[in-house]
Design a protein around this motif. Structure first.
Motif, short mmCIF file in Angstrom:
data_model
loop_
_atom_site.label_atom_id
_atom_site.label_comp_id
_atom_site.label_asym_id
_atom_site.label_seq_id
_atom_site.Cartn_x
_atom_site.Cartn_y
_atom_site.Cartn_z
N PHE A 154 10.89 12.52 32.76
CA PHE A 154 9.74 11.71 32.33
C PHE A 154 9.09 11.03 33.54
O PHE A 154 8.46 9.99 33.39
CB PHE A 154 10.18 10.65 31.33
N TYR A 157 5.68 9.33 33.69
CA TYR A 157 5.37 8.26 32.73
C TYR A 157 6.24 7.05 32.99
O TYR A 157 6.94 6.54 32.12
CB TYR A 157 5.56 8.77 31.30
N GLU A 158 6.21 6.56 34.22
CA GLU A 158 6.99 5.38 34.56
C GLU A 158 6.24 4.11 34.18
O GLU A 158 5.06 4.14 33.84
CB GLU A 158 7.30 5.39 36.05
N ALA A 162 3.21 5.79 28.24
CA ALA A 162 3.91 6.64 27.28
C ALA A 162 3.32 8.05 27.37
O ALA A 162 2.13 8.22 27.65
CB ALA A 162 3.75 6.09 25.87
N GLU A 169 6.37 16.16 27.07
CA GLU A 169 7.23 14.98 27.09
C GLU A 169 7.19 14.22 25.77
O GLU A 169 8.19 13.62 25.36
CB GLU A 169 6.84 14.07 28.26
N LEU A 173 10.37 13.22 23.43
CA LEU A 173 10.59 11.87 22.93
C LEU A 173 10.75 11.87 21.41
O LEU A 173 11.58 11.13 20.86
CB LEU A 173 9.43 10.96 23.35
N MET A 217 11.32 5.02 25.92
CA MET A 217 10.09 5.12 26.71
C MET A 217 9.10 3.98 26.44
O MET A 217 7.94 4.08 26.80
CB MET A 217 9.42 6.47 26.51
N GLY A 220 9.04 3.15 29.98
CA GLY A 220 9.23 4.25 30.91
C GLY A 220 10.68 4.61 31.14
O GLY A 220 11.01 5.22 32.16
N ARG A 221 11.58 4.26 30.18
CA ARG A 221 13.01 4.52 30.37
C ARG A 221 13.63 4.98 29.06
O ARG A 221 13.14 4.66 27.98
CB ARG A 221 13.72 3.27 30.89
N ILE A 222 14.73 5.72 29.20
CA ILE A 222 15.50 6.19 28.06
C ILE A 222 16.90 5.60 28.14
O ILE A 222 17.55 5.68 29.19
CB ILE A 222 15.60 7.73 28.04
#
Length: 287
Positions: A154, A157-158, A162, A169, A173, A217, A220-222
């Motif tokens: 990803f 998309y930091e 989103a 992506e 998600l 996200m 920007g994180r999982i």
């Protein structure tokens, strides 16, 4: 991971408090960080603890304790689930109902995600063959078995961006979101069966809490392993309390509460005086 500290024997745990009040104390825990070797069994008459990989269904371990619990009269039971937790398993049938990503399973998703990742990494356009050193099959199996996607999938998309609707992506998600929701639903069902097995009735105090949430996200994180992160996705977790007699049933509380409120609340419900220096609030005494 740094070496985990061991709970001091000087601590007066909730299990010890309940034991001193005449309760039989039982625990089933599937989190390796809350095992007996770290002192977490302190105060429990029976403690069953294993890593999640060895005990993915903690409700089944209760069967081994059922006779002891029946003989104990009053009982204090701590049941700790590891799920819902990253990496997310796609639990059927709920995952099938909620999954609109276009990928039927992690292998199909990994085939797409890994191929796209290595094409970008090696600057390969279109459908040209990937080089052998890309090691796609190895990485593919790793992703599919772990049930997760590396954060660099990803990378575009930091921050708070989103993935736009329709992008690859965004489909990843959707898959992960459905998998996470299916884990939540699976644990809900497990807890229902536990309540039936324990014959929870109106005289019991029941508290259901979580230790952290998961980001999908939003920033920007999982997942959840982000040092210093205090996002609402991680810290705004459920706390459900069913007081004896269902007093105040159905009431939603908007004021912030915390895990440190659990011990004072249990002591308050049982008519015990607060412990000196103990932080937290007795939620049973709140309006």
């Amino acid at each position: 991971i740094s070496e985990q500290p061991i709970l001091s024997g000087r601590a007066y745990t909730l299990a010890e408090q309940m034991r001193d009040m005449g309760y039989g104390t039982f625990a089933v825990c599937s989190n390796q960080h809350l095992s007996a070797k770290y002192g977490m069994s302190q105060g429990f008459g029976r403690f069953v603890g294993e890593a999640f990989s060895k005990m993915p269904f903690p409700e089944l371990a209760l069967e081994a304790l059922s006779s002891d619990m029946s003989a104990s009269g009053r009982r204090f039971v701590w049941l700790h689930y590891f799920d819902p937790h990253h990496p997310y398993g796609a639990v059927h049938p709920w995952f099938d109902e909620w999954n609109d990503s276009g990928f039927d399973d992690y292998t199909a998703l990994a085939n797409d995600a890994v191929s796209r990742y290595f094409r970008r990494r090696h600057h390969i356009d279109g459908d040209a063959p990937l080089p052998l050193d890309a090691c796609v099959p190895i990485y593919n199996r790793s992703v599919a078995m772990r049930g997760s996607l590396p954060a660099n999938f990803f990378a575009d998309y930091e921050g708070d961006a989103a993935p736009p609707e329709g992008s690859p992506e965004s489909r990843y998600l959707k898959f992960l979101s459905a998998a996470y929701a299916s884990e939540v639903r699976s644990v809900d069902e497990s807890i229902r069966r536990v309540f039936e097995r324990l014959r929870i009735d109106d005289g019991d105090l029941v508290i259901v809490v979580a230790d952290h949430g998961e980001e999908l996200m939003e920033h920007g994180r999982i997942g959840h392993r982000f040092l210093g992160s205090m996002s609402q996705s991680l810290v705004h977790v459920p706390m459900l309390i069913r007081f004896p007699g269902n007093e105040g049933g159905g009431t939603a509380v908007d004021a912030p509460v915390s895990l440190i409120d659990i011990v004072p609340t249990i002591r308050g419900v049982l008519g015990q005086a607060p412990l000196a220096g103990l932080p937290g609030l007795d939620l049973s005494a709140q309006g």
